[in-house]
Design a protein around this motif. Structure first.
Motif, PDB file in Angstrom:
ATOM      1  N   GLN A 176      -8.212 -62.991 -84.792  1.00 28.91           N
ATOM      2  CA  GLN A 176      -8.420 -64.071 -83.728  1.00 28.91           C
ATOM      3  C   GLN A 176      -9.589 -64.506 -83.502  1.00 28.91           C
ATOM      4  OE1 GLN A 176      -5.551 -65.812 -82.328  1.00 28.91           O
ATOM      5  NE2 GLN A 176      -7.174 -66.951 -81.350  1.00 28.91           N
ATOM      6  N   TRP A 177     -10.642 -63.499 -83.414  1.00 25.23           N
ATOM      7  CA  TRP A 177     -11.900 -63.596 -83.051  1.00 25.23           C
ATOM      8  C   TRP A 177     -12.737 -64.664 -83.927  1.00 25.23           C
ATOM      9  CZ3 TRP A 177     -14.493 -60.434 -79.378  1.00 25.23           C
ATOM     10  CH2 TRP A 177     -15.832 -61.038 -79.010  1.00 25.23           C
ATOM     11  N   GLY A 178     -12.240 -64.475 -85.195  1.00 26.51           N
ATOM     12  CA  GLY A 178     -13.112 -65.525 -86.384  1.00 26.51           C
ATOM     13  C   GLY A 178     -14.143 -64.713 -86.875  1.00 26.51           C
ATOM     14  N   ASP A 179     -15.110 -65.272 -86.895  1.00 25.18           N
ATOM     15  CA  ASP A 179     -16.524 -64.795 -87.545  1.00 25.18           C
ATOM     16  C   ASP A 179     -17.177 -63.735 -86.531  1.00 25.18           C
ATOM     17  OD1 ASP A 179     -19.209 -64.277 -88.293  1.00 25.18           O
ATOM     18  OD2 ASP A 179     -20.014 -66.215 -88.131  1.00 25.18           O
ATOM     19  N   PRO A 180     -17.134 -62.533 -87.111  1.00 22.55           N
ATOM     20  CA  PRO A 180     -17.240 -61.249 -86.048  1.00 22.55           C
ATOM     21  C   PRO A 180     -18.731 -61.442 -85.602  1.00 22.55           C
ATOM     22  CG  PRO A 180     -16.989 -60.450 -88.558  1.00 22.55           C
ATOM     23  CD  PRO A 180     -16.827 -62.009 -88.489  1.00 22.55           C
ATOM     24  N   SER A 181     -19.700 -62.003 -86.322  1.00 21.18           N
ATOM     25  CA  SER A 181     -20.810 -61.939 -85.788  1.00 21.18           C
ATOM     26  C   SER A 181     -21.104 -63.092 -84.542  1.00 21.18           C
ATOM     27  CB  SER A 181     -21.899 -62.263 -87.024  1.00 21.18           C
ATOM     28  OG  SER A 181     -21.901 -63.631 -87.553  1.00 21.18           O
ATOM     29  N   ARG A 182     -20.060 -64.049 -84.589  1.00 22.97           N
ATOM     30  CA  ARG A 182     -20.096 -64.930 -83.523  1.00 22.97           C
ATOM     31  C   ARG A 182     -20.048 -64.543 -82.050  1.00 22.97           C
ATOM     32  NH1 ARG A 182     -15.093 -68.917 -81.894  1.00 22.97           N
ATOM     33  NH2 ARG A 182     -16.222 -69.889 -80.084  1.00 22.97           N
ATOM     34  N   PRO A 183     -21.196 -64.680 -81.090  1.00 23.43           N
ATOM     35  CA  PRO A 183     -21.137 -63.870 -79.891  1.00 23.43           C
ATOM     36  C   PRO A 183     -19.933 -65.046 -79.019  1.00 23.43           C
ATOM     37  CG  PRO A 183     -23.472 -64.796 -80.495  1.00 23.43           C
ATOM     38  CD  PRO A 183     -22.439 -65.327 -81.385  1.00 23.43           C
ATOM     39  N   ARG A 184     -19.390 -64.067 -78.094  1.00 25.03           N
ATOM     40  CA  ARG A 184     -18.403 -64.867 -77.016  1.00 25.03           C
ATOM     41  C   ARG A 184     -18.783 -64.344 -75.900  1.00 25.03           C
ATOM     42  NH1 ARG A 184     -13.376 -67.098 -78.699  1.00 25.03           N
ATOM     43  NH2 ARG A 184     -13.125 -67.098 -80.934  1.00 25.03           N
ATOM     44  N   LEU A 185     -18.416 -65.222 -74.871  1.00 24.05           N
ATOM     45  CA  LEU A 185     -18.605 -64.813 -73.590  1.00 24.05           C
ATOM     46  C   LEU A 185     -17.828 -64.024 -72.980  1.00 24.05           C
ATOM     47  CD1 LEU A 185     -20.359 -65.275 -70.932  1.00 24.05           C
ATOM     48  CD2 LEU A 185     -18.855 -67.148 -70.104  1.00 24.05           C
ATOM     49  N   VAL A 186     -17.963 -62.809 -72.278  1.00 26.25           N
ATOM     50  CA  VAL A 186     -17.158 -61.488 -72.087  1.00 26.25           C
ATOM     51  C   VAL A 186     -17.485 -61.683 -70.415  1.00 26.25           C
ATOM     52  CG1 VAL A 186     -16.523 -59.384 -71.758  1.00 26.25           C
ATOM     53  CG2 VAL A 186     -17.365 -60.573 -74.115  1.00 26.25           C
ATOM     54  N   ARG A 187     -16.580 -61.833 -69.608  1.00 29.74           N
ATOM     55  CA  ARG A 187     -16.557 -61.748 -68.125  1.00 29.74           C
ATOM     56  C   ARG A 187     -15.926 -60.575 -67.562  1.00 29.74           C
ATOM     57  NH1 ARG A 187     -13.764 -65.644 -65.996  1.00 29.74           N
ATOM     58  NH2 ARG A 187     -12.813 -66.146 -67.782  1.00 29.74           N
ATOM     59  N   MET A 188     -16.355 -60.160 -66.468  1.00 28.18           N
ATOM     60  CA  MET A 188     -15.686 -58.967 -65.471  1.00 28.18           C
ATOM     61  C   MET A 188     -16.009 -59.311 -64.215  1.00 28.18           C
ATOM     62  SD  MET A 188     -16.606 -55.635 -67.993  1.00 28.18           S
ATOM     63  CE  MET A 188     -17.694 -56.220 -69.190  1.00 28.18           C
ATOM     64  N   GLU A 189     -15.016 -59.315 -63.322  1.00 23.59           N
ATOM     65  CA  GLU A 189     -15.287 -59.181 -61.887  1.00 23.59           C
ATOM     66  C   GLU A 189     -15.902 -58.095 -61.430  1.00 23.59           C
ATOM     67  OE1 GLU A 189     -12.006 -61.355 -59.648  1.00 23.59           O
ATOM     68  OE2 GLU A 189     -10.832 -60.356 -61.203  1.00 23.59           O
ATOM     69  N   LEU A 190     -16.739 -58.065 -60.550  1.00 20.31           N
ATOM     70  CA  LEU A 190     -17.488 -57.100 -59.914  1.00 20.31           C
ATOM     71  C   LEU A 190     -17.145 -56.882 -58.443  1.00 20.31           C
ATOM     72  CD1 LEU A 190     -19.910 -54.983 -60.788  1.00 20.31           C
ATOM     73  CD2 LEU A 190     -21.295 -56.590 -60.110  1.00 20.31           C
ATOM     74  N   PHE A 191     -16.943 -55.761 -58.183  1.00 17.72           N
ATOM     75  CA  PHE A 191     -16.372 -55.342 -56.494  1.00 17.72           C
ATOM     76  C   PHE A 191     -17.483 -54.392 -56.201  1.00 17.72           C
ATOM     77  CE2 PHE A 191     -12.610 -56.580 -58.786  1.00 17.72           C
ATOM     78  CZ  PHE A 191     -11.996 -57.531 -57.978  1.00 17.72           C
ATOM     79  N   CYS A 192     -17.960 -54.666 -55.023  1.00 17.29           N
ATOM     80  CA  CYS A 192     -18.650 -53.763 -54.165  1.00 17.29           C
ATOM     81  C   CYS A 192     -18.258 -53.156 -52.919  1.00 17.29           C
ATOM     82  CB  CYS A 192     -19.969 -54.716 -53.904  1.00 17.29           C
ATOM     83  SG  CYS A 192     -21.043 -54.806 -55.367  1.00 17.29           S
ATOM     84  N   ARG A 193     -18.364 -52.034 -52.484  1.00 16.38           N
ATOM     85  CA  ARG A 193     -18.567 -51.737 -51.227  1.00 16.38           C
ATOM     86  C   ARG A 193     -19.969 -51.275 -50.675  1.00 16.38           C
ATOM     87  NH1 ARG A 193     -13.653 -49.108 -49.817  1.00 16.38           N
ATOM     88  NH2 ARG A 193     -14.302 -49.300 -47.206  1.00 16.38           N
ATOM     89  N   ILE A 194     -20.301 -51.935 -49.635  1.00 17.43           N
ATOM     90  CA  ILE A 194     -21.729 -51.723 -49.240  1.00 17.43           C
ATOM     91  C   ILE A 194     -21.864 -51.314 -47.698  1.00 17.43           C
ATOM     92  CG2 ILE A 194     -24.002 -53.020 -48.945  1.00 17.43           C
ATOM     93  CD1 ILE A 194     -23.057 -55.085 -50.899  1.00 17.43           C
ATOM     94  N   GLY A 195     -22.564 -50.498 -47.079  1.00 20.55           N
ATOM     95  CA  GLY A 195     -22.627 -49.984 -45.936  1.00 20.55           C
ATOM     96  C   GLY A 195     -23.850 -49.346 -45.421  1.00 20.55           C
ATOM     97  N   ARG A 196     -23.993 -49.398 -44.296  1.00 21.43           N
ATOM     98  CA  ARG A 196     -25.129 -48.931 -43.616  1.00 21.43           C
ATOM     99  C   ARG A 196     -25.029 -47.385 -43.057  1.00 21.43           C
ATOM    100  NH1 ARG A 196     -29.492 -52.008 -42.460  1.00 21.43           N
ATOM    101  NH2 ARG A 196     -28.044 -54.094 -42.344  1.00 21.43           N
ATOM    102  N   ARG A 197     -26.038 -46.718 -43.316  1.00 19.47           N
ATOM    103  CA  ARG A 197     -26.094 -45.362 -42.615  1.00 19.47           C
ATOM    104  C   ARG A 197     -25.864 -45.252 -41.178  1.00 19.47           C
ATOM    105  NH1 ARG A 197     -29.332 -41.304 -40.129  1.00 19.47           N
ATOM    106  NH2 ARG A 197     -28.924 -39.219 -40.911  1.00 19.47           N
ATOM    107  N   LEU A 198     -24.830 -44.717 -40.558  1.00 18.80           N
ATOM    108  CA  LEU A 198     -24.490 -44.606 -39.317  1.00 18.80           C
ATOM    109  C   LEU A 198     -25.328 -44.242 -38.498  1.00 18.80           C
ATOM    110  CD1 LEU A 198     -20.606 -43.512 -39.513  1.00 18.80           C
ATOM    111  CD2 LEU A 198     -21.395 -46.000 -39.115  1.00 18.80           C
ATOM    112  N   GLU A 199     -25.797 -44.569 -37.145  1.00 15.02           N
ATOM    113  CA  GLU A 199     -27.016 -44.023 -36.340  1.00 15.02           C
ATOM    114  C   GLU A 199     -26.531 -42.539 -36.055  1.00 15.02           C
ATOM    115  OE1 GLU A 199     -29.657 -45.183 -35.647  1.00 15.02           O
ATOM    116  OE2 GLU A 199     -29.687 -47.265 -35.963  1.00 15.02           O
ATOM    117  N   SER A 200     -25.328 -42.413 -35.929  1.00 10.18           N
ATOM    118  CA  SER A 200     -24.762 -40.977 -35.398  1.00 10.18           C
ATOM    119  C   SER A 200     -24.905 -40.084 -36.417  1.00 10.18           C
ATOM    120  CB  SER A 200     -23.587 -40.945 -35.006  1.00 10.18           C
ATOM    121  OG  SER A 200     -22.646 -41.462 -35.894  1.00 10.18           O
ATOM    122  N   ALA A 201     -25.243 -40.440 -37.698  1.00  4.06           N
ATOM    123  CA  ALA A 201     -25.040 -39.414 -38.871  1.00  4.06           C
ATOM    124  C   ALA A 201     -26.304 -38.418 -38.846  1.00  4.06           C
ATOM    125  CB  ALA A 201     -25.423 -40.266 -40.323  1.00  4.06           C
ATOM    126  N   ALA A 202     -26.045 -37.192 -38.915  1.00  4.24           N
ATOM    127  CA  ALA A 202     -26.860 -36.030 -38.820  1.00  4.24           C
ATOM    128  C   ALA A 202     -27.821 -36.318 -40.141  1.00  4.24           C
ATOM    129  CB  ALA A 202     -26.201 -34.666 -38.874  1.00  4.24           C
TER     130      ALA A 202
END
Length: 202
Positions: A176-202
């Motif tokens: 299905q790919w065809g010429d194996p040396s032919r590059p194809r675009l591969v996409r992946m969703e990227l999910f993040c959890r981002i947080g700031r250190r709590l002021e009360s953290a020891a």
């Protein structure tokens, strides 16, 4: 190395000595073999802690206090994970039918946390809204199938049953790919959890 373009000093760790041995040297990056839950870094030494496609392996009860310890006041934690590769409807169908359905029982339970975009992971930080992100790479057939071989479930399935199933999958995909040396675009969703250190953290 990408972080080193923005920060004067980067400390990169992994629990695997083999992974660290394979790391690419960089003048502003110091590598060390350490478990994420217990490091030898001094208190409050980092403005940013990142976790790339690994948070689901950590022991949260020990990891969160360690992050709070090494972050500076108001420091940032960013953890990200990505989804299945997306190429085209025809190629994705082969990947799903001939690979994913075969290796599905060989994934560790922790992988579900990554597939759920870390949404169910407890997050004791002042959470910040992440930007919309994605990953795009240009791979030929050999690079793409080599990536699929790095999956833990693929390796476990091969160890348990031999590589015949993967070789059959490769043959069908290549047609299905065809010429194996032919590059194809591969996409992946990227999910993040981002947080700031709590002021009360020891």
């Amino acid at each position: 190395m990408a972080l080193a373009e923005w920060f004067s000093q980067v400390d990169a760790t992994d629990v695997s000595a083999q992974q660290i041995a394979n790391a690419v040297p960089h003048g502003r990056v110091r590598y060390s073999v350490q478990a994420a839950e217990h490091t030898d870094f001094p208190d409050g030494c980092f403005s940013l802690v990142t976790v790339a496609q690994a948070l689901h392996w950590f022991e949260f009860g020990r990891f969160w206090p360690e992050v709070q310890r090494v972050l500076r006041p108001r420091g940032i934690l960013a953890a990200w994970t990505y989804t299945w590769p997306i190429l085209s409807e025809a190629l994705d169908l082969i990947v799903t039918r001939r690979l994913l359905s075969v290796i599905k029982d060989y994934w560790a339970p922790q992988n579900q946390l990554a597939w759920d975009a870390y949404a169910t992971v407890p997050f004791p930080f002042e959470e910040l809204a992440p930007p919309e992100l994605g990953m795009e790479v240009s791979w030929d057939f050999y690079q793409f199938t080599a990536y699929l071989c790095t999956w833990s479930a693929t390796r476990r399935c091969i160890e348990a049953n031999g590589a015949t199933f993967f070789e059959a999958f490769q043959r069908e995909l290549e047609v299905q790919w065809g010429d194996p040396s032919r590059p194809r675009l591969v996409r992946m969703e990227l999910f993040c959890r981002i947080g700031r250190r709590l002021e009360s953290a020891a």
